[in-house]
Design a protein around this motif. Structure first.
Motif, short mmCIF file in Angstrom:
data_model
loop_
_atom_site.label_atom_id
_atom_site.label_comp_id
_atom_site.label_asym_id
_atom_site.label_seq_id
_atom_site.Cartn_x
_atom_site.Cartn_y
_atom_site.Cartn_z
N GLY A 35 0.80 -1.22 0.00
CA GLY A 35 0.00 0.00 0.00
C GLY A 35 0.83 1.27 0.00
O GLY A 35 0.29 2.36 0.20
N THR A 83 -1.29 -2.47 6.82
CA THR A 83 -2.46 -2.15 5.99
C THR A 83 -3.49 -3.26 5.93
O THR A 83 -4.56 -3.04 5.37
CB THR A 83 -2.04 -1.72 4.58
OG1 THR A 83 -1.34 -2.79 3.95
CG2 THR A 83 -1.19 -0.46 4.61
N VAL A 122 -6.41 3.18 3.84
CA VAL A 122 -5.48 4.19 3.32
C VAL A 122 -5.74 5.55 3.98
O VAL A 122 -4.80 6.23 4.40
CB VAL A 122 -5.57 4.30 1.78
CG1 VAL A 122 -4.77 5.49 1.26
CG2 VAL A 122 -5.10 3.02 1.12
#
Length: 151
Positions: A12, A131, A136
């Motif tokens: 990510g 993640t 996010v």
């Protein structure tokens, strides 16, 4: 300040780095905020990333997105003034699934994901983000809040 976003492929990093760049540009309109991706270079990647950010001024924020899985690359960047590491990670299964979901042009050979994941030298990170457990948007806010505390 130089903020290195590092971790295995598919963790990510790029999503977080891109959204962080956008958020910081809005939050600090008087500052120069740059974003450099390791994917922009096909040769001498970490040397070229280093050249890009080594002269970052004290009122600038340079975000660098790359795996940095080898200790020597981390060490070279740690020699720069005011550099901070954000280690972004996820399970191997998550990294592989995200890599498979990428557009074919952006996809990494699956064996490469395995190699980087296995050989990743965990940095002495200022921030660590898993993640698998963190969206996010939440990761970006955590990093942005930490940057505020560093300034």
């Amino acid at each position: 300040m130089i903020v290195v976003i590092c971790g295995p492929p598919g963790a990510g990093k790029t999503s977080i780095a891109t959204r962080l760049h956008q958020a910081l540009a809005l939050e600090y309109p008087a500052h120069t905020i740059t974003l450099t991706h390791s994917d922009d270079y096909s040769r001498r990647t970490y040397e070229r990333l280093y050249e890009e950010v080594r002269d970052t001024a004290s009122d600038e924020i340079a975000i660098v997105d790359g795996t940095f899985y080898r200790r020597r690359w981390q060490t070279r960047f740690q020699s720069l003034p005011d550099v901070r590491f954000v280690h972004v990670t996820a399970s191997l299964e998550t990294c592989l699934a995200r890599n498979r979901a990428r557009d074919e042009a952006d996809r990494i050979d699956e064996q490469g994901v395995h190699v980087v994941y296995r050989e990743f030298s965990e940095p002495a990170a200022d921030v660590r983000i898993e993640t698998d457990d963190c969206a996010v948007s939440e990761a970006v806010e955590r990093v942005a809040a930490t940057i505020r505390s560093w300034q």
